[in-house]
Write a protein that holds these residues in place. Structure first.
Motif, PDB file in Angstrom:
ATOM      1  N   ILE A 156      41.300  40.015  30.946  1.00 53.31           N
ATOM      2  CA  ILE A 156      41.010  41.252  31.680  1.00 53.31           C
ATOM      3  C   ILE A 156      39.508  41.435  31.907  1.00 53.31           C
ATOM      4  CG2 ILE A 156      41.103  43.783  31.574  1.00 53.31           C
ATOM      5  CD1 ILE A 156      43.795  42.642  32.182  1.00 53.31           C
ATOM      6  N   PHE A 157      38.723  41.295  30.837  1.00 53.55           N
ATOM      7  CA  PHE A 157      37.308  41.662  30.904  1.00 53.55           C
ATOM      8  C   PHE A 157      36.354  40.481  31.025  1.00 53.55           C
ATOM      9  CE2 PHE A 157      39.472  45.016  28.415  1.00 53.55           C
ATOM     10  CZ  PHE A 157      39.287  46.067  29.302  1.00 53.55           C
ATOM     11  N   GLY A 158      36.863  39.284  30.805  1.00 52.35           N
ATOM     12  CA  GLY A 158      36.002  38.110  30.829  1.00 52.35           C
ATOM     13  C   GLY A 158      35.506  37.771  29.438  1.00 52.35           C
ATOM     14  N   ASN A 159      35.349  36.484  29.157  1.00 55.52           N
ATOM     15  CA  ASN A 159      34.977  36.044  27.817  1.00 55.52           C
ATOM     16  C   ASN A 159      33.582  36.531  27.426  1.00 55.52           C
ATOM     17  OD1 ASN A 159      35.520  34.418  25.382  1.00 55.52           O
ATOM     18  ND2 ASN A 159      33.812  33.182  26.125  1.00 55.52           N
ATOM     19  N   GLY A 160      32.644  36.473  28.371  1.00 54.13           N
ATOM     20  CA  GLY A 160      31.288  36.902  28.048  1.00 54.13           C
ATOM     21  C   GLY A 160      31.215  38.361  27.658  1.00 54.13           C
ATOM     22  N   VAL A 161      31.908  39.208  28.408  1.00 49.55           N
ATOM     23  CA  VAL A 161      31.925  40.649  28.102  1.00 49.55           C
ATOM     24  C   VAL A 161      32.607  40.884  26.765  1.00 49.55           C
ATOM     25  CG1 VAL A 161      32.864  42.884  28.812  1.00 49.55           C
ATOM     26  CG2 VAL A 161      31.867  41.350  30.524  1.00 49.55           C
ATOM     27  N   LYS A 192      33.732  49.435  28.488  1.00 43.70           N
ATOM     28  CA  LYS A 192      33.573  49.767  29.910  1.00 43.70           C
ATOM     29  C   LYS A 192      32.126  49.552  30.340  1.00 43.70           C
ATOM     30  CE  LYS A 192      33.649  53.593  33.196  1.00 43.70           C
ATOM     31  NZ  LYS A 192      33.838  55.045  33.402  1.00 43.70           N
ATOM     32  N   GLU A 193      31.192  50.057  29.541  1.00 40.65           N
ATOM     33  CA  GLU A 193      29.780  49.918  29.879  1.00 40.65           C
ATOM     34  C   GLU A 193      29.364  48.456  29.984  1.00 40.65           C
ATOM     35  OE1 GLU A 193      27.514  51.998  26.976  1.00 40.65           O
ATOM     36  OE2 GLU A 193      28.558  53.915  27.290  1.00 40.65           O
ATOM     37  N   THR A 205      28.945  42.571  34.899  1.00 41.00           N
ATOM     38  CA  THR A 205      29.548  42.058  36.139  1.00 41.00           C
ATOM     39  C   THR A 205      29.025  42.745  37.392  1.00 41.00           C
ATOM     40  OG1 THR A 205      31.410  43.635  36.079  1.00 41.00           O
ATOM     41  CG2 THR A 205      31.674  41.559  34.861  1.00 41.00           C
ATOM     42  N   GLY A 206      28.471  43.937  37.223  1.00 44.44           N
ATOM     43  CA  GLY A 206      28.021  44.690  38.394  1.00 44.44           C
ATOM     44  C   GLY A 206      29.164  45.267  39.209  1.00 44.44           C
ATOM     45  N   GLU A 207      30.351  45.293  38.624  1.00 49.79           N
ATOM     46  CA  GLU A 207      31.539  45.794  39.312  1.00 49.79           C
ATOM     47  C   GLU A 207      32.011  47.100  38.682  1.00 49.79           C
ATOM     48  OE1 GLU A 207      34.456  42.735  39.035  1.00 49.79           O
ATOM     49  OE2 GLU A 207      33.464  41.400  40.454  1.00 49.79           O
ATOM     50  N   CYS A 219      38.447  45.354  36.813  1.00 45.88           N
ATOM     51  CA  CYS A 219      38.841  44.416  35.756  1.00 45.88           C
ATOM     52  C   CYS A 219      40.336  44.149  35.779  1.00 45.88           C
ATOM     53  CB  CYS A 219      38.416  44.934  34.386  1.00 45.88           C
ATOM     54  SG  CYS A 219      39.269  46.431  33.849  1.00 45.88           S
ATOM     55  N   ILE A 220      41.120  45.127  36.244  1.00 43.96           N
ATOM     56  CA  ILE A 220      42.572  44.933  36.300  1.00 43.96           C
ATOM     57  C   ILE A 220      42.978  44.210  37.571  1.00 43.96           C
ATOM     58  CG2 ILE A 220      44.813  46.085  36.270  1.00 43.96           C
ATOM     59  CD1 ILE A 220      43.254  46.386  33.691  1.00 43.96           C
ATOM     60  N   SER A 221      42.472  44.660  38.688  1.00 44.91           N
ATOM     61  CA  SER A 221      42.926  44.134  39.977  1.00 44.91           C
ATOM     62  C   SER A 221      42.643  42.655  40.143  1.00 44.91           C
ATOM     63  CB  SER A 221      42.282  44.924  41.121  1.00 44.91           C
ATOM     64  OG  SER A 221      40.869  44.828  41.064  1.00 44.91           O
ATOM     65  N   ARG A 222      41.599  42.161  39.482  1.00 45.54           N
ATOM     66  CA  ARG A 222      41.272  40.744  39.659  1.00 45.54           C
ATOM     67  C   ARG A 222      41.932  39.844  38.611  1.00 45.54           C
ATOM     68  NH1 ARG A 222      34.975  39.905  37.707  1.00 45.54           N
ATOM     69  NH2 ARG A 222      35.358  40.057  35.477  1.00 45.54           N
ATOM     70  N   SER A 223      42.689  40.417  37.700  1.00 43.31           N
ATOM     71  CA  SER A 223      43.320  39.628  36.646  1.00 43.31           C
ATOM     72  C   SER A 223      44.760  39.275  37.013  1.00 43.31           C
ATOM     73  CB  SER A 223      43.325  40.400  35.323  1.00 43.31           C
ATOM     74  OG  SER A 223      44.332  41.388  35.324  1.00 43.31           O
ATOM     75  N   GLU A 224      45.341  38.371  36.248  1.00 44.30           N
ATOM     76  CA  GLU A 224      46.729  37.957  36.482  1.00 44.30           C
ATOM     77  C   GLU A 224      47.720  39.027  36.060  1.00 44.30           C
ATOM     78  OE1 GLU A 224      48.365  35.372  32.932  1.00 44.30           O
ATOM     79  OE2 GLU A 224      46.382  34.589  33.511  1.00 44.30           O
ATOM     80  N   PHE A 225      47.226  40.091  35.406  1.00 46.11           N
ATOM     81  CA  PHE A 225      48.102  41.173  34.956  1.00 46.11           C
ATOM     82  C   PHE A 225      48.081  42.372  35.905  1.00 46.11           C
ATOM     83  CE2 PHE A 225      46.758  38.872  31.119  1.00 46.11           C
ATOM     84  CZ  PHE A 225      47.990  38.580  30.548  1.00 46.11           C
ATOM     85  N   ALA A 226      47.583  42.181  37.105  1.00 42.84           N
ATOM     86  CA  ALA A 226      47.382  43.306  38.033  1.00 42.84           C
ATOM     87  C   ALA A 226      48.646  44.111  38.271  1.00 42.84           C
ATOM     88  CB  ALA A 226      46.826  42.790  39.361  1.00 42.84           C
TER      89      ALA A 226
END
Length: 581
Positions: A268-273, A316-317, A323-325, A330-337
């Motif tokens: 959902i959030f990316g590994n780095g985040v 969230k912060e 990501t600047g988004e 975070c939801i819409s771009r994931s496979e769980f959208a």
């Protein structure tokens, strides 16, 4: 085992994810063996019978600052103050004993920041904390400050699939923790569960009572946080328990569900985040996973309600800054959208299918293994007894019931405490476990006269002009053998020192190959050294010898030796924790 009367038995269940202690007095055991006192731990959100296996150790590497929920909270504060890097913070470290096949006293484990301490020190500090915590509560609540610790007999639980090295490791950790050598014993977790369940009425679903009468054969599925232990027991005519197969299992415990949730967050959030959140917002990270722990216990196979997970503001912060988004991206771009939605207040609403999916890997591994016993007619099993914290999950229980439909699947109340309470019963009366099945083939390293065509040339050596074959695996116990408690495998066998001196050692090996010939074979594992000490120094070296006896007591190998020249018993010890042969 201690020879004195056990006025009180205390047990420590040192788990992969959660740990605790329990005890009962002798007079309580005699009236009702199931009357066992357990500890209540406060997480700040709820009361639990166990605390996370988490240790915060000061920078000196010698002092335990806090354990369990308190350790989590204190470490989170240190991170917030940016003073945490000089501290040691360990969590879920028990699996290091299962995974490390070369375990020894110098074995080190890493904390969450990569700093190392010896595993023996970390384990002994935690056991010492649990010991002192129990004693303090007894002094405060039961004995009005007067309490003699020498009256306590201690039991440490270990998975049945652990090897001899890990068992000795736990025993030595307990001794370093201040428990007397004669006050501590080891209990195998499935056996402890069996003993407790012998004393309570077992029910299938909520109606049918399943008595564990003589002749009953049942499988014990001990599903904890890290490992799942599986054994098969039979109730004998005298009421004692007989093991029918060697313990099996693997690392398929409840922490696999936590790991699946973690991978979901990374998706959902990316590994780095996620990694920055885990490192920099530790208090929020702990809160998130404590909430998940509560939510996952409520998931059922037929449940259709969405599950709400509150996302910490810091996550969230971090997402938006890294990501600047906008956060809702975070939801819409994931496979769980299509299965997850973000609501007001930073709440994730998960379809029930997503929550159920977190259990798939763990339940499939357990079911695949257990089903091999269900589909075989070898053991004629009637009942499946599910214990351990993971057995409190209806997802796992339902999966086993569906796959093993001919069994009566029983889950005792407070399944996560069954092993702990059973260990207390075992400490009062360990005799009901009469027979066990050997998990390995055991032997000692030996030399014999070389036989051409029989022995391999690579093992030939010449002593005083005579050919000998070294590295012979001299078998004394084979994998799958049925072993009764107290059984002698090597009975007064003569051994001689290999060099001048009054002390010598015998190397012990284990293998999963029933036909092993040499200790150098790939299937062989060096276990440790049997040391025979202080032979009669007045006897000429060529006449010095010892008669060695090897037997089993409470699932552990024991050694004895006598000096035939004097008739006296000789000090012996077996060391499974040597760094190398």
């Amino acid at each position: 085992m201690a020879s004195k009367i056990k006025l009180m038995v205390a047990a420590v269940d040192f788990g992969t994810t959660f740990s605790s202690w329990a005890f009962s007095f002798k007079h309580e055991f005699e009236k009702d063996p199931t009357k066992v006192h357990t500890k209540n731990w406060n997480s700040g959100q709820s009361i639990s019978h166990k605390a996370p296996t988490t240790a915060l150790i000061r920078s000196d590497g010698m002092t335990l600052e806090a354990f369990g929920y308190e350790a989590e909270d204190k470490y989170a504060s240190l991170v917030a103050e940016e003073t945490h890097k000089v501290w040691y913070y360990f969590q879920r470290f028990k699996m290091s004993l299962f995974e490390n096949k070369t375990l020894n006293r110098q074995t080190e484990i890493e904390d969450v920041n990569g700093k190392k301490l010896t595993a023996l020190r970390v384990f002994s500090l935690v056991i010492e904390y649990l010991k002192n915590n129990l004693v303090d509560e007894c002094k405060m609540k039961i004995t009005n400050g007067e309490f003699d610790e020498s009256n306590i007999h201690w039991v440490l639980t270990v998975p049945a699939i652990w090897d001899d090295k890990a068992k000795q490791f736990m025993r030595e950790a307990a001794i370093q923790a201040g428990i007397g050598k004669q006050q501590v014993m080891i209990a195998l977790e499935p056996e402890a569960a069996s003993l407790f369940c012998r004393h309570i009425p077992l029910q299938v679903m909520s109606s049918e009572v399943v008595p564990l009468d003589a002749g009953t054969r049942y499988i014990v599925i001990d599903a904890g946080g890290g490992t799942v232990d599986i054994t098969i027991h039979e109730i004998m005519e005298d009421g004692n328990i007989k093991e029918l197969n060697k313990a099996t299992g693997g690392a398929w415990g409840g922490q696999e569900v936590d790991e699946a949730f973690k991978q979901f967050l990374i998706q959902i959030f990316g590994n780095g985040v996620f990694q920055k959140f885990k490192s920099n917002a530790v208090e929020d990270y702990f809160t998130l996973f404590r909430e998940f722990e509560v939510k996952k216990r409520k998931i059922t196979p037929n449940g259709k309600d969405k599950v709400v997970i509150i996302i910490p503001a810091k996550l969230k912060e971090l997402f938006e800054s890294e990501t600047g988004e906008a956060f809702n991206k975070c939801i819409s771009r994931s496979e769980f959208a299509s299965q997850v939605e973000l609501t007001k207040g930073n709440k994730l609403r998960l379809d029930s299918s997503v929550m159920k999916g977190f259990f798939e890997k763990a339940t499939e591994s357990v079911v695949e293994h257990v089903k091999t016993f269900h589909d075989s007619d070898k053991y004629d099993i009637n009942v499946a007894l599910m214990v351990g914290g993971f057995s409190e999950s209806s997802m796992l229980v339902s999966a086993v019931r569906d796959a093993c439909s001919s069994w009566k699947v029983v889950v005792p109340n407070e399944a996560g405490l069954v092993v702990l309470k059973g260990a207390v019963i075992f400490g009062h009366n360990p005799t009901p476990i009469t027979y066990r099945v050997s998990r390995h083939t055991y032997g000692y390293r030996n030399s014999q006269p070389f036989i051409e065509g029989t022995h391999a040339n690579e093992h030939m050596v010449v002593y005083d002009g005579e050919k000998f074959c070294r590295n012979i695996f001299s078998l004394f116990l084979q994998e799958g053998d049925l072993v009764y408690d107290g059984q002698i495998f090597v009975d007064r066998k003569p051994f001689w020192p290999t060099s001048e001196g009054d002390t010598f050692g015998i190397e012990i090996y284990a293998s999963n190959d029933k036909n092993v010939q040499y200790t150098t074979e790939n299937s062989c594992t060096y276990l440790g050294l049997l040391t025979v000490d202080k032979l009669d120094a007045d006897v000429p070296i060529e006449e010095r010898m010892a008669y060695v006896t090897i037997k089993v007591t409470n699932s552990e190998l024991q050694m004895e030796a006598t000096d035939p020249n004097t008739g006296r018993f000789i000090k012996t010890s077996i060391d499974f924790l040597q760094e190398s042969a």
